[in-house]
Design an enzyme around this catalytic site. Structure first.
Site, PDB file in Angstrom:
ATOM      1  N   ASP A 188      29.969  29.813  26.573  1.00 61.69           N
ATOM      2  CA  ASP A 188      29.262  29.892  27.853  1.00 61.69           C
ATOM      3  C   ASP A 188      30.126  29.230  28.911  1.00 61.69           C
ATOM      4  OD1 ASP A 188      26.828  30.291  29.579  1.00 61.69           O
ATOM      5  OD2 ASP A 188      26.931  28.101  29.647  1.00 61.69           O
ATOM      6  N   GLU A 272      30.704  36.208  27.689  1.00 59.82           N
ATOM      7  CA  GLU A 272      29.907  37.007  28.623  1.00 59.82           C
ATOM      8  C   GLU A 272      30.815  37.832  29.527  1.00 59.82           C
ATOM      9  OE1 GLU A 272      25.880  35.147  30.123  1.00 59.82           O
ATOM     10  OE2 GLU A 272      27.444  33.632  30.197  1.00 59.82           O
ATOM     11  N   CYS A 325      14.863  31.427  24.701  1.00 58.80           N
ATOM     12  CA  CYS A 325      14.678  30.350  23.728  1.00 58.80           C
ATOM     13  C   CYS A 325      15.319  30.773  22.411  1.00 58.80           C
ATOM     14  CB  CYS A 325      13.195  30.044  23.526  1.00 58.80           C
ATOM     15  SG  CYS A 325      12.881  28.810  22.225  1.00 58.80           S
ATOM     16  N   CYS A 328      12.282  30.606  19.377  1.00 60.17           N
ATOM     17  CA  CYS A 328      11.195  31.577  19.232  1.00 60.17           C
ATOM     18  C   CYS A 328      11.503  32.924  19.880  1.00 60.17           C
ATOM     19  CB  CYS A 328       9.899  31.010  19.811  1.00 60.17           C
ATOM     20  SG  CYS A 328       9.928  30.804  21.617  1.00 60.17           S
ATOM     21  N   CYS A 344      10.675  24.763  25.887  1.00 59.43           N
ATOM     22  CA  CYS A 344       9.965  26.029  25.688  1.00 59.43           C
ATOM     23  C   CYS A 344       8.511  25.753  25.300  1.00 59.43           C
ATOM     24  CB  CYS A 344      10.675  26.847  24.610  1.00 59.43           C
ATOM     25  SG  CYS A 344       9.897  28.451  24.275  1.00 59.43           S
ATOM     26  N   ASP A 353      23.252  24.790  28.604  1.00 59.27           N
ATOM     27  CA  ASP A 353      24.530  25.415  28.275  1.00 59.27           C
ATOM     28  C   ASP A 353      24.690  25.656  26.782  1.00 59.27           C
ATOM     29  OD1 ASP A 353      25.165  25.344  30.977  1.00 59.27           O
ATOM     30  OD2 ASP A 353      26.103  23.373  30.834  1.00 59.27           O
TER      31      ASP A 353
END
Length: 402
Positions: A188, A272, A325, A328, A344, A353
């Site tokens: 990231d 990314e 998240c 979940c 969350c 990050d």
């Protein structure tokens, strides 16, 4: 399996006064030929919607040399001039294929001064390089050896704004793949931390430009105080260029070490597909984003993964890596940049990050397993495909940064 690649080895050299004068003349002639050929192609394209080929440009160059005002073009080696026309042909091919914008004119002050020599325009003997129209070999500082038995096929000589001279030798090299491993990492990109890894490690952003910001500002103030066109202003501008060169060299060295480490330690690297050009429109963060050089890091990862038998996966830029998240799978509605940790509804507490890096890794591994596409597409988020796999091109498609 070992592979043969074309690899550029760049060295600094110190020309004699005669060599510097000859190369400076060559740089000027290369720029002139490029700009005149571009002017002719522009008139043909916008005036007649007609394309001009390399052969036609080369014929025009021959006619230019016969004129009295451009007879000096015959005083320098013809090979760099022909190579300038070839580069212009490539630029137009990319333009017509919609891979790049319309070619621009070369500036004497802003454009990089360079000249390219092919095998017929230089002599390579006993590890010494002699260019056409020069009597002595170049005084090259061999900071690292060339591959054993390698001979350059193309030589590019350049001079940066700081007045430093460089020679780049394009050679055939044999690359041995790195030992296989089962490790995979998600990356990231950020500003405070240059990159955050899915392992939880954060690589601090060295902020190279900030370290020399005061020195750069002083050098720029000195330029503003000098009379335009004066010799003192020219000297002051060179001091500014030296500071910029120092920043660039330090940044490049850091990124090479980081990218080499990531490729060596991991079999799969997931990143990314960031659109840095759009991110630079943020006035508050533009300087920091530019200094981070994410695009340069990605470029290094691409060709090094291709060289050393690693897999690079690029996920879609619209994938909600920070808001998802990792426990979940719930996507949070809004997550401002100033929120570095969030909780969350399932009770999981996330570092922004680290959570993003882990989600990037998971998405990349899923894309790699299903072979979801070849190149990132903006529309993929609208069709339900949040990540795709990218196979990097082999290094033979172009000269990598070294």
């Amino acid at each position: 399996m070992m592979q043969q690649v074309k690899r550029a080895f760049k060295y600094r050299f110190y020309p004699t006064d005669e060599q510097a004068a000859e190369l400076s003349r060559t740089f000027g002639c290369v720029r002139l030929v490029y700009n005149k050929a571009l002017e002719g192609r522009t008139r043909a394209w916008y005036g007649e919607q007609r394309r001009v080929s390399y052969v036609q440009s080369s014929a025009a160059l021959t006619e230019w040399k016969k004129t009295e005002e451009l007879a000096f073009l015959s005083e320098v080696s013809s090979v760099p001039l022909q190579q300038a026309l070839r580069h212009l042909q490539t630029a137009f091919a990319n333009f017509f294929a919609k891979r790049s914008k319309y070619p621009r004119y070369k500036s004497r002050k802003k454009s990089r001064a360079s000249a390219e020599y092919t095998r017929s325009a230089f002599t390579w003997r006993n590890g010494q390089l002699t260019l056409a129209k020069t009597a002595e070999p170049l005084d090259i500082r061999w900071s690292r050896p060339l591959p054993e038995g390698a001979e350059p096929t193309t030589v590019t000589v350049s001079r940066d704004r700081a007045g430093r001279w460089f020679v780049s030798l394009l050679c055939e090299d044999t690359i041995t793949p790195a030992p296989a491993t089962t490790a995979a990492v998600g990356i990231d990109a950020g500003i405070t931390s240059l990159v955050t890894l899915s392992t939880g490690e954060k690589i601090t952003n060295p902020k190279h430009e900030r370290r020399d910001r005061a020195r750069l500002a002083k050098a720029q103030r000195d330029v503003s105080r000098k009379a335009k066109g004066s010799a003192n202003r020219k000297k002051a501008r060179r001091k500014v260029a030296r500071v910029h060169a120092r920043i660039t060299d330090r940044r490049c060295d850091f990124l090479h070490k980081l990218s080499t480490r990531l490729v060596r330690e991991n079999q799969t690297v997931v990143i990314e597909d960031l659109t840095v050009r759009n991110l630079l429109k943020n006035g508050k963060l533009a300087r920091a984003i530019s200094d981070a050089a994410w695009t340069e890091l990605r470029s290094m990862l691409e060709y090094k993964c291709a060289w050393y038998g690693r897999e690079l996966v690029v996920i879609d830029r619209w994938f909600p890596s920070s808001k998802l998240c990792g426990t979940c799978g719930t996507v949070r509605g809004k997550l401002p940049l100033n929120v570095r940790e969030w909780t969350c509804d399932c009770g999981a507490v996330h570092d922004r990050d680290v959570n993003a890096a882990r989600n990037i890794l998971a998405a990349g591994l899923a894309a790699s397993a299903c072979g979801d596409g070849i190149r990132p597409q903006r529309e993929s988020s609208r069709t339900g495909r949040s990540s795709v796999k990218q196979e990097p091109q082999r290094a033979t498609a172009g000269i990598p940064r070294l």
